[in-house]
Design a protein around this motif. Sequence first.
Motif, short mmCIF file in Angstrom:
data_model
loop_
_atom_site.label_atom_id
_atom_site.label_comp_id
_atom_site.label_asym_id
_atom_site.label_seq_id
_atom_site.Cartn_x
_atom_site.Cartn_y
_atom_site.Cartn_z
N PRO A 194 34.12 3.68 22.28
CA PRO A 194 33.51 4.88 21.70
C PRO A 194 33.52 4.79 20.18
N SER A 195 32.81 5.67 19.55
CA SER A 195 32.85 5.74 18.10
C SER A 195 34.27 6.11 17.65
N LEU A 196 34.79 5.37 16.67
CA LEU A 196 36.15 5.59 16.18
C LEU A 196 36.12 5.74 14.66
N PRO A 197 35.67 6.89 14.17
CA PRO A 197 35.60 7.08 12.72
C PRO A 197 36.95 6.87 12.07
N ALA A 198 36.94 6.32 10.86
CA ALA A 198 38.19 6.10 10.13
C ALA A 198 38.83 7.44 9.81
N ARG A 199 40.14 7.47 9.86
CA ARG A 199 40.88 8.66 9.47
C ARG A 199 41.38 8.48 8.04
N GLN A 200 42.49 9.10 7.69
CA GLN A 200 43.00 8.98 6.33
C GLN A 200 43.24 7.51 5.98
N ALA A 201 42.90 7.14 4.76
CA ALA A 201 43.12 5.77 4.32
C ALA A 201 44.60 5.41 4.42
N GLN A 202 44.86 4.22 4.98
CA GLN A 202 46.24 3.78 5.15
C GLN A 202 46.37 2.37 4.57
N GLY A 203 46.39 2.30 3.27
CA GLY A 203 46.44 1.03 2.60
C GLY A 203 47.83 0.63 2.17
N LEU A 204 47.89 -0.05 1.02
CA LEU A 204 49.15 -0.61 0.54
C LEU A 204 50.19 0.46 0.30
N GLY A 205 49.79 1.61 -0.26
CA GLY A 205 50.75 2.67 -0.55
C GLY A 205 51.44 3.19 0.70
N VAL A 206 50.68 3.32 1.78
CA VAL A 206 51.27 3.80 3.03
C VAL A 206 52.21 2.74 3.60
N MET A 207 51.86 1.48 3.47
CA MET A 207 52.75 0.41 3.93
C MET A 207 54.08 0.46 3.18
N ILE A 208 54.00 0.65 1.87
CA ILE A 208 55.23 0.73 1.07
C ILE A 208 56.06 1.93 1.51
N GLU A 209 55.39 3.05 1.77
CA GLU A 209 56.09 4.25 2.23
C GLU A 209 56.79 3.99 3.57
#
Length: 402
Positions: A194-209
């Motif tokens: 199914p269509s899976l629109p992106a949610r909140q960006a989960q980039g480098l900052g989230v990984m660090i968190e």
Amino acid sequence: MQAMTLSDAEQTPVAAWGAVLSMALCVALLIASEFMPVSLLTPMAEGLGAAVGQTGQAISISGLFAVAASMIITTAAGRLNRKWVLVGMTAAMLASLVLVAAAPNFSVLMVGRALLGVSIGGFWALATAVIMRLVPAADVPRALSLMYGGQAIAAAFAAPIGSYLGGLFGWREVFWALTPLVAINLVWLVMALPSLPARQAQGLGVMIELLKRRYFLTGLVASMLSWGSAFTMFTYLRPFLERVTGADVTLLSVLLLVLGCAGFIGTWASGRFLKGNVGPLLRLPALLMGGCTLALLFLGGSAVAAGLFLALWGAMNTAMSVIWMTWMSQNADDAPEAAGSLMVAAIQASILLGAVIGGLLLDQLSITATFVGSVALAVAAVGLTGNGRRLLKPTSLSIPST
């Protein structure tokens, strides 16, 4: 800042089992493509005019690019619909197989294998997060077990079938034979996901968190020790069976088939019996697989005993993936894509590290030392995991959205 939350409808999606099955086929083809050179190494080297050791780098290069891709995929994909990101990763696998099958020289082969690494890293990093959106939370362990069933299929049959067909038709034809299967899988993914629109960006900052969370970092290290232990042993299983068990080619094939087929039991059992909090089960893979490796050191001279312990090891090897990814889905549910990236990078790195450690111990000491090293890593994993409580997320914790 407001904590990330999902609507009730998103938290309880209508199960899309057809999409889960299409992802399982993709997993099987990814694993088969990644490890097919193991059974075709000598003819590939001869066909490309390269040394066998040099051609063996085609395996490690895909692992290195998988680590890199898994770390950057969530940032690079940005706001792209996750359905089309997975479709793109599958298309990259198809392109990789074409490049490898048609490779006129070693350089083109390495480009093709690097592209496969991008496909592996990108797909695995997003896979668990996508599964969490395809089925209700209570069905996630079952869905993961179905997806990892593809891993069991590839582990059991890809290498022997590839070796056999390579002997009959040639190594290039083996890779060409995979291309229509991947093309069919590509079409199935387009139709089933199914269509899976992106949610909140989960980039480098989230990984660090995430890494700042003690429970998650501890679990990440424990999972690395578990996979490192497994691949320190598994990578050098053949020389152990040849030298200690005294296995000839026929017995070796039977024992490896037993190990691979036992993986089906592991995926079935993990999907059927893995319910609720997974914390108490986190030490089980390292405990059982390390115990089997230790038992092989003492009883591996018997083919019957070796077959029994390899069956237990193979069943837990596939269950390990389901157990740890279920842990991730339960304890990083507010940042599943970032957590998936970290998990895949950690697992791929530990597999490479385990193979390096095992090889050094084998070359400098003996195959026994390699297996002892595997047991030592398993002991460390069990000790760090404990009863699993320290690896569980506090109920009120979530990553804030920006």
